[in-house]
Design a protein around this motif. Structure first.
Motif, PDB file in Angstrom:
ATOM      1  N   LEU A  10       0.832  -1.205   0.000  1.00 27.48           N
ATOM      2  CA  LEU A  10       0.000   0.000   0.000  1.00 27.48           C
ATOM      3  C   LEU A  10       0.870   1.259   0.000  1.00 27.48           C
ATOM      4  O   LEU A  10       0.581   2.224  -0.707  1.00 27.48           O
ATOM      5  CB  LEU A  10      -0.947   0.006   1.202  1.00 27.48           C
ATOM      6  CG  LEU A  10      -2.054  -1.039   1.188  1.00 27.48           C
ATOM      7  CD1 LEU A  10      -2.805  -1.037   2.518  1.00 27.48           C
ATOM      8  CD2 LEU A  10      -3.004  -0.819   0.028  1.00 27.48           C
ATOM      9  N   LEU A  11       1.945   1.244   0.782  1.00 25.59           N
ATOM     10  CA  LEU A  11       2.851   2.389   0.822  1.00 25.59           C
ATOM     11  C   LEU A  11       3.535   2.602  -0.525  1.00 25.59           C
ATOM     12  O   LEU A  11       3.689   3.737  -0.980  1.00 25.59           O
ATOM     13  CB  LEU A  11       3.893   2.218   1.931  1.00 25.59           C
ATOM     14  CG  LEU A  11       3.358   2.220   3.365  1.00 25.59           C
ATOM     15  CD1 LEU A  11       4.473   1.895   4.349  1.00 25.59           C
ATOM     16  CD2 LEU A  11       2.687   3.542   3.705  1.00 25.59           C
ATOM     17  N   HIS A  54      -9.591  10.586   4.690  1.00 30.41           N
ATOM     18  CA  HIS A  54      -8.745  10.436   3.500  1.00 30.41           C
ATOM     19  C   HIS A  54      -9.189   9.239   2.667  1.00 30.41           C
ATOM     20  O   HIS A  54      -9.262   9.320   1.439  1.00 30.41           O
ATOM     21  CB  HIS A  54      -7.275  10.244   3.884  1.00 30.41           C
ATOM     22  CG  HIS A  54      -6.659  11.420   4.534  1.00 30.41           C
ATOM     23  ND1 HIS A  54      -5.517  11.323   5.287  1.00 30.41           N
ATOM     24  CD2 HIS A  54      -7.000  12.742   4.551  1.00 30.41           C
ATOM     25  CE1 HIS A  54      -5.198  12.516   5.751  1.00 30.41           C
ATOM     26  NE2 HIS A  54      -6.078  13.395   5.314  1.00 30.41           N
ATOM     27  N   LEU A  55      -9.454   8.125   3.333  1.00 29.57           N
ATOM     28  CA  LEU A  55      -9.834   6.897   2.639  1.00 29.57           C
ATOM     29  C   LEU A  55     -11.207   7.025   1.980  1.00 29.57           C
ATOM     30  O   LEU A  55     -11.420   6.507   0.884  1.00 29.57           O
ATOM     31  CB  LEU A  55      -9.798   5.707   3.610  1.00 29.57           C
ATOM     32  CG  LEU A  55      -8.403   5.342   4.119  1.00 29.57           C
ATOM     33  CD1 LEU A  55      -8.500   4.396   5.312  1.00 29.57           C
ATOM     34  CD2 LEU A  55      -7.558   4.735   3.014  1.00 29.57           C
ATOM     35  N   ILE A  56     -12.120   7.743   2.630  1.00 30.38           N
ATOM     36  CA  ILE A  56     -13.438   7.978   2.041  1.00 30.38           C
ATOM     37  C   ILE A  56     -13.301   8.889   0.827  1.00 30.38           C
ATOM     38  O   ILE A  56     -13.904   8.632  -0.223  1.00 30.38           O
ATOM     39  CB  ILE A  56     -14.412   8.567   3.092  1.00 30.38           C
ATOM     40  CG1 ILE A  56     -14.757   7.502   4.133  1.00 30.38           C
ATOM     41  CG2 ILE A  56     -15.671   9.104   2.429  1.00 30.38           C
ATOM     42  CD1 ILE A  56     -15.454   8.035   5.379  1.00 30.38           C
ATOM     43  N   ALA A  57     -12.494   9.949   0.948  1.00 30.89           N
ATOM     44  CA  ALA A  57     -12.285  10.866  -0.179  1.00 30.89           C
ATOM     45  C   ALA A  57     -11.664  10.148  -1.373  1.00 30.89           C
ATOM     46  O   ALA A  57     -11.958  10.471  -2.523  1.00 30.89           O
ATOM     47  CB  ALA A  57     -11.412  12.035   0.257  1.00 30.89           C
ATOM     48  N   SER A  58     -10.812   9.163  -1.089  1.00 31.14           N
ATOM     49  CA  SER A  58     -10.161   8.383  -2.153  1.00 31.14           C
ATOM     50  C   SER A  58     -11.045   7.255  -2.665  1.00 31.14           C
ATOM     51  O   SER A  58     -10.662   6.527  -3.580  1.00 31.14           O
ATOM     52  CB  SER A  58      -8.849   7.791  -1.632  1.00 31.14           C
ATOM     53  OG  SER A  58      -7.973   8.803  -1.223  1.00 31.14           O
ATOM     54  N   ASP A  76     -14.147  -2.106  -3.005  1.00 23.68           N
ATOM     55  CA  ASP A  76     -13.412  -3.110  -3.770  1.00 23.68           C
ATOM     56  C   ASP A  76     -11.913  -2.787  -3.760  1.00 23.68           C
ATOM     57  O   ASP A  76     -11.514  -1.720  -4.239  1.00 23.68           O
ATOM     58  CB  ASP A  76     -13.939  -3.128  -5.207  1.00 23.68           C
ATOM     59  CG  ASP A  76     -13.274  -4.179  -6.080  1.00 23.68           C
ATOM     60  OD1 ASP A  76     -12.538  -5.028  -5.536  1.00 23.68           O
ATOM     61  OD2 ASP A  76     -13.502  -4.132  -7.288  1.00 23.68           O
ATOM     62  N   PRO A  77     -11.075  -3.656  -3.195  1.00 22.76           N
ATOM     63  CA  PRO A  77      -9.635  -3.390  -3.125  1.00 22.76           C
ATOM     64  C   PRO A  77      -8.964  -3.175  -4.483  1.00 22.76           C
ATOM     65  O   PRO A  77      -7.914  -2.546  -4.570  1.00 22.76           O
ATOM     66  CB  PRO A  77      -9.051  -4.632  -2.431  1.00 22.76           C
ATOM     67  CG  PRO A  77     -10.205  -5.236  -1.724  1.00 22.76           C
ATOM     68  CD  PRO A  77     -11.420  -4.911  -2.540  1.00 22.76           C
ATOM     69  N   SER A  78      -9.565  -3.652  -5.549  1.00 18.75           N
ATOM     70  CA  SER A  78      -8.948  -3.448  -6.862  1.00 18.75           C
ATOM     71  C   SER A  78      -8.933  -1.968  -7.256  1.00 18.75           C
ATOM     72  O   SER A  78      -8.177  -1.573  -8.149  1.00 18.75           O
ATOM     73  CB  SER A  78      -9.667  -4.280  -7.935  1.00 18.75           C
ATOM     74  OG  SER A  78     -10.992  -3.828  -8.095  1.00 18.75           O
ATOM     75  N   ALA A  79      -9.737  -1.127  -6.569  1.00 23.73           N
ATOM     76  CA  ALA A  79      -9.732   0.307  -6.846  1.00 23.73           C
ATOM     77  C   ALA A  79      -8.370   0.903  -6.526  1.00 23.73           C
ATOM     78  O   ALA A  79      -7.912   1.816  -7.223  1.00 23.73           O
ATOM     79  CB  ALA A  79     -10.814   1.005  -6.035  1.00 23.73           C
TER      80      ALA A  79
END
Length: 85
Positions: A10-11, A54-58, A76-79
């Motif tokens: 992720l980083l 941040h995660l919601i905005a993304s 969906d993690p593929s995003a």
């Protein structure tokens, strides 16, 4: 894949460290209110809420109301892969 490997992935895709920790905790817990995420990560509640924003905005996490309480769920993690590929 181990949690540390997932965090590194992720980083490497550009996610910020605390956001990655909150995302992984939410992925492990499943649909959750903020309380279990705060307990799981050990972060101050302000840090967790900021990361969730941040995660919601993304669009990696969605917020929904369940019985009048905010719950958070990963999308969906593929995003993530699609955004950073």
């Amino acid at each position: 894949m181990e949690k540390t490997d997932l965090k590194q992935a992720l980083l490497s895709l550009g996610m910020v460290g605390q956001d990655a920790d909150v995302y992984l905790a939410l992925a492990e817990i499943g649909a959750s209110t903020s309380g279990p995420l705060i307990a799981k990560t050990g972060f101050h509640r302000n840090v967790v809420y900021t990361s969730l924003e941040h995660l919601i905005a993304s669009k990696y996490v969605v917020e929904c109301q369940v019985r009048g309480k905010k719950q958070f769920v990963i999308t969906d993690p593929s995003a993530i892969v699609r955004d950073f590929a």
